[in-house]
Design an enzyme around this catalytic site. Structure first.
Site, PDB file in Angstrom:
ATOM      1  N   ARG A  13     -35.455  60.560  -3.236  1.00 36.79           N
ATOM      2  CA  ARG A  13     -35.320  62.024  -3.245  1.00 36.79           C
ATOM      3  C   ARG A  13     -34.646  62.580  -2.001  1.00 36.79           C
ATOM      4  O   ARG A  13     -34.326  63.768  -1.941  1.00 36.79           O
ATOM      5  CB  ARG A  13     -36.703  62.671  -3.435  1.00 36.79           C
ATOM      6  CG  ARG A  13     -37.203  62.556  -4.866  1.00 36.79           C
ATOM      7  CD  ARG A  13     -38.327  63.520  -5.112  1.00 36.79           C
ATOM      8  NE  ARG A  13     -39.609  63.000  -4.640  1.00 36.79           N
ATOM      9  CZ  ARG A  13     -40.619  63.775  -4.241  1.00 36.79           C
ATOM     10  NH1 ARG A  13     -40.486  65.091  -4.226  1.00 36.79           N
ATOM     11  NH2 ARG A  13     -41.746  63.238  -3.844  1.00 36.79           N
ATOM     12  N   LYS A 352     -16.330  68.581  34.595  1.00 38.74           N
ATOM     13  CA  LYS A 352     -16.704  67.228  34.155  1.00 38.74           C
ATOM     14  C   LYS A 352     -16.714  66.269  35.332  1.00 38.74           C
ATOM     15  O   LYS A 352     -15.784  66.287  36.147  1.00 38.74           O
ATOM     16  CB  LYS A 352     -15.680  66.729  33.129  1.00 38.74           C
ATOM     17  CG  LYS A 352     -16.030  65.381  32.537  1.00 38.74           C
ATOM     18  CD  LYS A 352     -14.809  64.536  32.201  1.00 38.74           C
ATOM     19  CE  LYS A 352     -14.179  63.923  33.424  1.00 38.74           C
ATOM     20  NZ  LYS A 352     -13.206  62.869  33.144  1.00 38.74           N
ATOM     21  N   TYR A 367     -10.516  74.359  34.623  1.00 40.86           N
ATOM     22  CA  TYR A 367     -10.971  73.006  34.314  1.00 40.86           C
ATOM     23  C   TYR A 367     -11.068  72.213  35.602  1.00 40.86           C
ATOM     24  O   TYR A 367     -10.071  72.053  36.313  1.00 40.86           O
ATOM     25  CB  TYR A 367     -10.030  72.296  33.328  1.00 40.86           C
ATOM     26  CG  TYR A 367     -10.408  70.847  33.154  1.00 40.86           C
ATOM     27  CD1 TYR A 367     -11.682  70.496  32.682  1.00 40.86           C
ATOM     28  CD2 TYR A 367      -9.535  69.805  33.508  1.00 40.86           C
ATOM     29  CE1 TYR A 367     -12.065  69.175  32.565  1.00 40.86           C
ATOM     30  CE2 TYR A 367      -9.916  68.472  33.378  1.00 40.86           C
ATOM     31  CZ  TYR A 367     -11.182  68.164  32.913  1.00 40.86           C
ATOM     32  OH  TYR A 367     -11.570  66.860  32.803  1.00 40.86           O
TER      33      TYR A 367
END
Ligand code: UD1
Ligand code: CA
Length: 458
Positions: A13, A352, A367
């Site tokens: 299911r 980053k 950035y």
């Protein structure tokens, strides 16, 4: 104690290629919830019965082994002939001198406290069943009692009308003396409506053997809810998230709406933390004293230090935000980002694998990748580090008090010296000396007597 976890059913299911027990609840597979709870009981043996999606389940068990603790064995049940047949597959793995607890891999929220209580009433010589009163018991095994004593369990499909009206149901979770369990399982037949070897039939055998059958009950009904469909999975997720939110509130965290937070891992909060609606926390996230997290932010394996303010719509992953810092709205901190005290990261700024020291700012559209940024640095709008040449990545160093003019490109590897200023639009390909203005823009000039072209009539 031995623990056997039944996880061989196919879960048709769920309408999914993933085996049912591997579907995540709060970011963690159902089976992992059950294994983690079982492990808190320090069992002598822990055996998982697997069948459908065998390879994926075995792979998942490997990830538990890496965490250490009690060894997990696995026994294949093929074909699946019922819950009694499933437990039988584990018998050779168990320590016969200790009782055996049977758990279901698709019943994820049973608490260790409830299981301890069940084990307590079982002792070493009784059969103990975890039962619960259910207003709508449809589909579940019913507990049949005579004079208050449990005499047998009857499945919905085998029950007579008067038995169907019984509201006390079998959760499926039970504790049995192991030697007797082995004997009873060996005597099971599949002479019933489903043609299966029912684990529940051991109850009548226990009664015949004059073994006392006792029961215990969970503290809350959701502890015994199982997952058979996506509907039930979604319902359990809400119940579980509601419990987590309640825990946070009890520890003093302010939630704008306890119904609109999702914690998929561990969220540790200090005092006076505020979390606005729609936030998602994954893995281990720590929010120190006085931290505020704005609407619809996602934090993954992150640490946010005291007094920092995460404004709406931020995405922060594997990063550290320093004390009193201001992040967002719409900021992205990617893995390896470590920000110092009072750092400002504004809208549409991505950082980053970089360290940014105290009081530095990148307020708009920047950035910063693979960079070491000093203190009190100002990074202008649209400035970027060019850290990747298509093959390799290089670092950028920006020393204390530097000013990076808007729309500059810092082509790494490159260093901007302390107190240096880059003029707007500079493409920096060599180091910028400390304390000086460096600019790569062509000189501005104005052409005198220049005329705009005019359209020629044809
Ligand atoms: C079972 C109980 C029922 C109880 C209900 C609670 C039996 C006969 N019935 O019902 O009394 O109220 O659970 O949810 O025990 N499994 C295997 N191998 C098999 C069959 C099942 O590993 O051959 C596993 C499933 O993956 C699942 C668990 O056992 O984790 C229970 O199976 P399920 O089919 O859901 O149980 P029911 O028959 O509905
Ligand atoms: Ca079934």
């Amino acid at each position: 104690m031995n623990v056997v976890i039944l996880a061989a059913g196919m879960g048709k299911r769920m309408q999914s290629a993933l085996p049912k027990v591997l579907h995540p609840l709060a970011g963690k597979p159902l089976l992992a919830h059950v294994i983690d709870t079982a492990r808190t009981l320090s069992p002598a043996k822990l055996c998982v019965i697997y069948g459908h999606g065998g390879a994926a389940v075995l792979e998942h068990l490997e990830s538990h082994k890496a965490k250490g603790g009690v060894e997990i064995s696995a026994a294949l049940q093929e074909p699946q002939l019922g819950t009694g047949h499933a437990v039988m597959q584990a018998m050779s793995e168990l320590d016969e001198s200790q009782p055996t607890l049977v758990l279901y891999g698709d019943v994820p929220l049973t608490t260790a406290d409830t299981l301890k209580r069940l084990a307590e009433v079982a002792g070493n010589d009784k059969l103990a069943i975890l039962t619960v009163m259910q207003e709508n018991p449809f589909g579940l095994g019913r507990i049949v009692r005579h004079g208050g004593r449990i005499t047998r369990i009857v499945e919905e499909k085998d029950a007579r009308d008067e038995e169907r009206s019984i509201k006390e149901i079998n959760s499926g979770i039970m504790v049995a003396p192991t030697v007797l369990l082995k004997k009873w399982l060996g005597a099971l037949t599949n002479n019933n409506a489903q043609g299966e070897y029912y684990l529940t039939d051991i109850v009548a055998q226990a009664v015949d053997d004059k073994v006392e059958v006792v029961s215990a009950h969970p503290s809350a009904g959701w502890e015994v809810l199982g997952v058979n469909s996506k509907v039930q999975l979604a319902q359990l997720e809400r119940i579980h998230q509601g419990n987590i939110a309640l825990g946070l509130l009890e520890r003093g965290v302010t939630l704008a709406d306890p119904a609109r937070i999702d914690v998929r891992g561990e969220l540790v909060c200090g005092r006076d933390v505020f979390i606005d609606v729609g936030c998602v926390f994954e893995g281990k996230v720590e929010l120190a004293d006085g931290v505020s997290v704005g609407v619809h932010s996602v934090l993954v394996n992150a640490r946010v230090e005291a007094g920092a303010n995460i404004k709406p719509f931020c995405h922060i992953e594997d990063a550290v935000v320093g004390p009193a810092s201001q992040i967002g709205p719409y900021a992205r901190l990617r893995p390896g980002t470590v920000l110092g005290e009072d750092v400002h990261v504004g809208n549409f700024v991505e950082i980053k694998n970089s360290q940014v020291a105290a009081h530095s700012k990148a307020n708009h559209l920047a950035y910063v990748g693979d960079a070491t940024v000093g203190s009190r640095v100002n990074i202008g709008a649209g400035a970027i580090t060019c850290n990747y040449d298509g093959a390799n990545k290089f670092r950028t160093v920006i020393e204390d008090d530097a000013f990076i003019g808007s729309d500059s490109q810092l082509v790494a590897p490159v260093t901007v010296g302390a107190g240096a200023t880059l003029g707007a639009g500079t493409t920096l390909t060599r180091d910028a000396p400390a304390g000086k203005l460096t600019i790569s823009r062509p000189k501005q000039l104005t052409i005198e007597n220049w005329k705009r072209p005019v359209k020629v009539k044809k």
